[in-house]
Write an enzyme that holds these catalytic residues in place. Sequence first.
Site, PDB file in Angstrom:
ATOM      1  N   HIS A 198       0.788  -1.327  -0.050  1.00  0.00           N
ATOM      2  CA  HIS A 198      -0.102  -0.045   0.165  1.00  0.00           C
ATOM      3  C   HIS A 198       0.954   1.399  -0.001  1.00  0.00           C
ATOM      4  O   HIS A 198       2.038   1.230   0.581  1.00  0.00           O
ATOM      5  CB  HIS A 198      -0.807  -0.101   1.250  1.00  0.00           C
ATOM      6  N   ASN A 325     -10.180  -6.294  -4.980  1.00  0.00           N
ATOM      7  CA  ASN A 325     -10.295  -7.556  -4.034  1.00  0.00           C
ATOM      8  C   ASN A 325     -11.664  -7.506  -3.634  1.00  0.00           C
ATOM      9  O   ASN A 325     -12.103  -6.938  -2.541  1.00  0.00           O
ATOM     10  CB  ASN A 325      -9.632  -7.427  -2.919  1.00  0.00           C
ATOM     11  N   HIS A 399      -4.898  -5.299 -12.218  1.00  0.00           N
ATOM     12  CA  HIS A 399      -4.944  -4.626 -11.117  1.00  0.00           C
ATOM     13  C   HIS A 399      -3.426  -3.837 -10.659  1.00  0.00           C
ATOM     14  O   HIS A 399      -3.580  -2.973 -10.076  1.00  0.00           O
ATOM     15  CB  HIS A 399      -5.306  -5.275  -9.918  1.00  0.00           C
ATOM     16  N   GLY A 402       1.814  -6.916  -9.840  1.00  0.00           N
ATOM     17  CA  GLY A 402       1.772  -8.411  -9.570  1.00  0.00           C
ATOM     18  C   GLY A 402       3.322  -8.672  -9.168  1.00  0.00           C
ATOM     19  O   GLY A 402       4.196  -8.637  -9.897  1.00  0.00           O
ATOM     20  N   LYS A 475       4.970   5.155   2.309  1.00  0.00           N
ATOM     21  CA  LYS A 475       4.536   3.975   2.445  1.00  0.00           C
ATOM     22  C   LYS A 475       4.833   3.153   3.886  1.00  0.00           C
ATOM     23  O   LYS A 475       5.433   3.872   4.695  1.00  0.00           O
ATOM     24  CB  LYS A 475       5.625   3.148   1.675  1.00  0.00           C
TER      25      LYS A 475
END
Lengths: 476, 226
Positions: A198, A325, A399, A402, A475
Amino acid sequence: MNVEGVFYVNSTLEKLMLDELRNSCRPGMTGGFLPGVKQIANVAALPGIVGRSVGLPDVHSGYGFAIGNMAAFDISNSDSIVSPGGVGFDINCGVRLLRTNLHEKDVVPIKEQLAQSLFDHIPVGVGSKGIIPMNARDMEEALEMGMDWSLREGYVWAEDKEHCEEYGRMLNADPSKVSLRAKKRGLPQLGTLGAGNHYAEIQVVDEIYDKFAAGKMGLERLGQVCVMIHSGSRGFGHQVATDALVQMEKAMKRDQIEVNDRQLACARIHSKEGQDYLKAMAAAANFAWVNRSSMTFLTRQAFAKQFKMAPDDLDMHVIYDVSHNIAKVEEHVVDGSLKTLLVHRKGSTRAFPPHHPLIPVDYQLTGQPVLIGGSMGTCSYVLTGTHQGMTETFGSTCHGAGRALSRAKSRRNIDYKDVLGKLEEMGISIRVASPKLVMEEAPESYKNVTDVVNTCHAAGISKKTVKLRPIAVIKG
Amino acid sequence: MSNMFKLKLTALGHPNPEGFNCEDEKEYRSVVLWLEDQKIRHYKIEEREGLRNIDSDTWKEAYNTYQKDLVSPVNDGTMNEQLNWLLSYAVRLEYADNVTKYKDVKAEQPKQAAPNVVSSNPLDNLDFDSPAFKAGVERICTLTGVGPHPDPKFRLAAVAKILKTSPHPSPQTTDTFNINQPVDVLNLLFIQDLRELQTKINEALVAVQMITADPRTDTKLGKVGR
């Protein structure tokens, strides 16, 4: 298998995917997740699945379902199932993009201060706590109302709700189906970014591929500054998923549901366990929207303080907010007839085409904006949904980048000082809560997001609109 | 009913429409005979004997046979209904004999008590009998595969039914332009309406926010994780 399993790749991604398969088939390799290819196949064997089990270009192995896998189940079929593994533990993890009317040259001189200000406003990291005061009653209301709660309390603008998937509220949410433990975990975490992949990034428009669609989103010139927020439902969603898995194992025994992998724990959609999970999941989705809305508010505050201008005057509108999700009830055409399906998207973004009734009026002509966050320090993309994607992948696309390396492998192979040094070289300001975890998120640990996005574009399941480049990263 | 009889008898040129009393058995019978003699003339003169015997008990029987011969749809109805049909039938025959004379006659527009309602929907003023309308319906019907029917409105209803079902049949490639152009126009109009609606919704939300909103932050609560 009940249906076919397919995946979208180009030659580079194909190699990564098959390497993952080959490694896991070596003698002595036990434990860990099954490789993505096998997981896609196992999902294709679940009861009630229709169409195809689709692996998107960023697919990699996850709990039960691969991350980057979408699967749709026919609600009218009483055997059809819902699986928490098909949604993921970070329920309604998603990306929100804000635009500003600032130019890169306005921001660069005060980039460090701006990054610090964002870092001060949005608490990050494992165990972080938010700065928006909330009590248990607020929490119950927020779980039920989603973004409507943020709107009522004045944290967001009416236009934000308009530009959010599902209008920021799942109507079937039922907080009474959520355990006390989940609520306790979630309460202090509202308005925090979390850890893992995130982030909040200050980005600038680097390239415009589709001028018309970009214009509709208010992105009109190169160098225009945007803010991307990538976060989810934090510990709350994780607890909801964990609680549901326990219930579902019982339900599977009772209803004699057989699956190929224990991690694919599931329950019939119409069973009590299935319905309870869907209601709790909706509450977790609402939590995530309130969370991203709170961070939108904090971002606007941080910018307003730095530039001494109101957020209105900085034109800090939400372009869109996507969930990657989630499981949702949608109508799709299957074999020429209209069907109501439960669509699981895990590491997969909804990408509805132009004129779809569920997308905001402003994007009726362009198709739904799809926000693809890249890995730390690389670029991000805005895509739009297409008609082809609607028929091929139930209106779903990739999305993000990955993972290519597992977290453990990244920690072994990469030094965090190198990672931070490289970002500095690229002129990206960075604020992290735990520098020692940064190598897990290093670009080397991820697939190349450009490969992923180009594959989706070439396959026609979504269309490239804008490329964004980061100039500052916050972060966990 | 008697007023209706009076109108029809006048139209047919009966000598005494004002004085006619349908309740009177004798007058009723004589009117029936007058209609057959003067207007309907279904029987040859010698066959009308049964109807001519107005005072006879067998008249009723003859009247029933007469109605059956005319294929009256109401020969089981009340006496008044039977007579009304006979009168209408006579009027119809009279008109058919003199179409050229009657076809240009226009009924005087009765004065409207209610004010004229001007319709704002342009579709209300559509002329369903105009050749342009018929041709348009014909074109849509060929595109959507709706079969022929003499009433264009009926065919249009069938097209509407097809449009309501989804998924839609894909148009033949040669006709895509004809379909896509109006579809685009409708889409744009729809989007404009939707935008106006959404703006009103947003305004309502903002109005409520003025009362409910109280966003607060408390930096003392904040904690950065590890």
